[in-house]
Design an enzyme around this catalytic site. Structure first.
Site, PDB file in Angstrom:
ATOM      1  N   ASP A 132       0.816  -1.206   0.000  1.00  7.06           N
ATOM      2  CA  ASP A 132       0.000   0.000   0.000  1.00  7.06           C
ATOM      3  C   ASP A 132       0.852   1.258   0.000  1.00  7.06           C
ATOM      4  OD1 ASP A 132      -2.465  -1.453   0.190  1.00  7.06           O
ATOM      5  OD2 ASP A 132      -1.966  -1.863   2.279  1.00  7.06           O
ATOM      6  N   TYR A 228       7.524 -10.092   6.053  1.00  7.76           N
ATOM      7  CA  TYR A 228       7.356  -8.673   6.363  1.00  7.76           C
ATOM      8  C   TYR A 228       8.114  -8.310   7.638  1.00  7.76           C
ATOM      9  CZ  TYR A 228       3.551  -7.919   2.999  1.00  7.76           C
ATOM     10  OH  TYR A 228       2.820  -7.792   1.856  1.00  7.76           O
TER      11      TYR A 228
END
Length: 503
Positions: A132, A228
């Protein structure tokens, strides 16, 4: 031409003829760089010279091959990874991309500038993980067909190459090349993809390596796991409680209460597998501004590995860990939110900040991807040195800004301000006190009257009364929201694919 013997009338006619000649040129053409008017010396029609027009690059002369690129990017200046449609398709799309730049938009501009692709729609493009706005990447992966230094060969030449021992994997036939046989070059003789693209891309985006891949390779569906990292400061947090809560995410769970829901995508399966999770200190080799002896100067990272993730899943998971770390929730809140039978609607809460989140790596089977970081292994280190210099420069710029901001903050904290003396009996007796002492006192007073919610990345939200997660207003159950959307839009509306739900 010698005009000295011309009559006045002849000279006037000559000028009129030249005026007519110039007047026949359209304004846009007259100023075009491909027409040169030589005005030095004598003027004559022969002095209007047309240069050779630029040759159009003919992609049909060059075979294509499918490759994967691994690249890094600092995402805080971009509106996410994914472009909106084909970013270079039309002037309108290019204008949108310039106003709202994306990582993919920059990558495709570089690919087009280097003449590696003819257009976006025909290169069989795929991405591994969609990040994002504000999110960065250390090991993002894309796959597509690009121009190659290989050559088309005939069937007879194929047999000859195989007869002399050429590796059969170097000879390919696929639709992208019209079924024609292509002899691919050795890695060290292939186009220098990494160097070519890095010379064109902005400094915040760096191609790290490339790999030849099979035609059926897909960067998303061939990926085995995604890794991540989320960086955060220890200040105001109970790391032990956060570690306890984080372990509850491990394994296969329904994460519908830990993602952003969009009924337009009609998602019904929210099960995801968290393969590994840990909260570890940031390595000592990663320098940061701050006193390592204080909580504010100690940094940690959530390390999360999974097969796939839902939209905003990592940031939602991190938000709940922040609540636990501040003592606003018990670690057991994770169990309660994972129990979708009893909590069938997502509670209202704010996601963690986007800036500290990084897609650190994407894993593939060794047989599918073999990353090439340099053209001549062990000999040519130019690419690695170039990457090191570019990323070091970015780090130096950012670190310098952090030091300057830290120095300004230190100056502010050391500023003496008038404050009522605690030892004085007179209410109006003031004495100069460092602002840092006044600030600490005010923060303690503030925390007594309202709650302070850490969101990461320096973002903090203040609320007068903290509402426990289990008592908050909840969204409608997923099946109910999906049904309402479908009834409202009707089956004539195109339902977005679930691929857009992946982070």
């Amino acid at each position: 031409m010698d005009y000295s013997r011309w009559s006045k009338r002849a000279l006037i006619e000559r000028l009129q003829n030249l005026d007519k000649l110039v007047g026949t040129l359209e304004p846009a053409t007259a100023t075009n760089t491909d027409i040169v008017m030589v005005t030095t010396g004598e003027v004559d029609s022969t002095t209007l010279k047309r240069s050779r027009p630029p040759m159009k690059f003919d992609f049909s002369n060059f075979p294509k091959r499918k490759v994967a690129f691994k690249f890094s990017y600092f995402g805080w200046a971009y509106h996410g990874l994914a472009r909106q449609g084909n970013a270079l398709e039309s002037e309108e799309k290019r204008l949108v991309e310039s106003e709202f730049p994306t990582i993919e938009g920059e990558v495709f501009r570089a690919l087009a500038a280097c003449k590696l692709i003819e257009d976006e729609s025909s290169c069989d493009y795929s991405r591994c993980g969609r990040t994002d706005r504000g999110v960065s990447g250390f090991g993002q992966v894309i796959a597509l067909y690009v121009r190659s230094a290989g050559q088309y060969i005939s069937d007879e030449e194929v047999e000859a190459e195989l007869a002399k021992g050429t590796d059969a994997s170097r000879i390919t036939r696929d639709e992208q090349n019209g079924g024609r046989a292509v002899l691919l070059p050795l890695a060290e003789r292939e186009l220098p993809y990494v160097n070519m693209l890095n010379k064109t891309l902005p400094p915040a985006i760096r191609i790290l390596a490339w790999s030849p891949v099979m035609p059926e390779f897909n960067a998303r569906f061939s990926c085995r796991s995604r890794f991540y990292r989320y960086f955060f400061s220890e200040e105001g947090l109970d790391i032990g409680a956060m570690k306890e809560a984080a372990q509850k995410y491990l394994g296969v769970h329904d994460f519908r209460n830990f993602c952003r829901l969009d009924p337009a995508k009609q998602i019904s399966n929210f099960e995801r597998n968290v393969l590994d999770i840990a909260i570890n200190p940031v390595a000592a080799q990663v320098s940061f501004v701050g006193d390592g002896q204080s909580a504010q100067g100690r940094w940690w990272q959530l390390e999360l590995k999974g097969s796939a993730f839902l939209w905003h899943q990592v940031r939602c998971m991190m938000a709940i860990l922040f609540h636990v770390g501040q003592g606003l929730e018990e670690p057991s809140i994770v169990d309660k939110m994972l129990d979708v039978e009893n909590m069938d609607g997502k509670p209202e809460y704010e996601m963690a900040c986007d800036v500290p989140l990084v897609l650190a790596d994407c894993s593939f089977d060794a047989a599918d991807v073999q990353w090439i970081h340099m053209r001549n292994p062990g000999v040519d280190f130019g690419n690695m040195m170039g990457l090191d210099r570019a990323i070091s420069h970015e780090w130096g710029q950012l670190n310098t800004r952090a030091v300057i901001a830290s120095a300004l903050l230190q100056n502010l904290r050391n500023t003496a301000v008038p404050m009522q003396s605690e030892n004085s009996e007179a209410a109006d007796q003031l004495e100069l006190t460092p602002w840092t002492q006044c600030r600490d006192k005010l923060i303690r007073s503030e925390l007594a009257s309202r709650s302070r919610i850490v969101l990461g990345g320096g973002d903090i939200k203040h609320v007068k009364v903290y509402q426990p997660m289990v008592k908050r207003r909840r969204a409608d159950p997923v099946h109910s929201r999906n049904k309402k959307w479908f009834e409202r839009k009707g089956d004539s509306k195109r339902v977005k694919t679930s691929s857009e739900q992946t982070e």
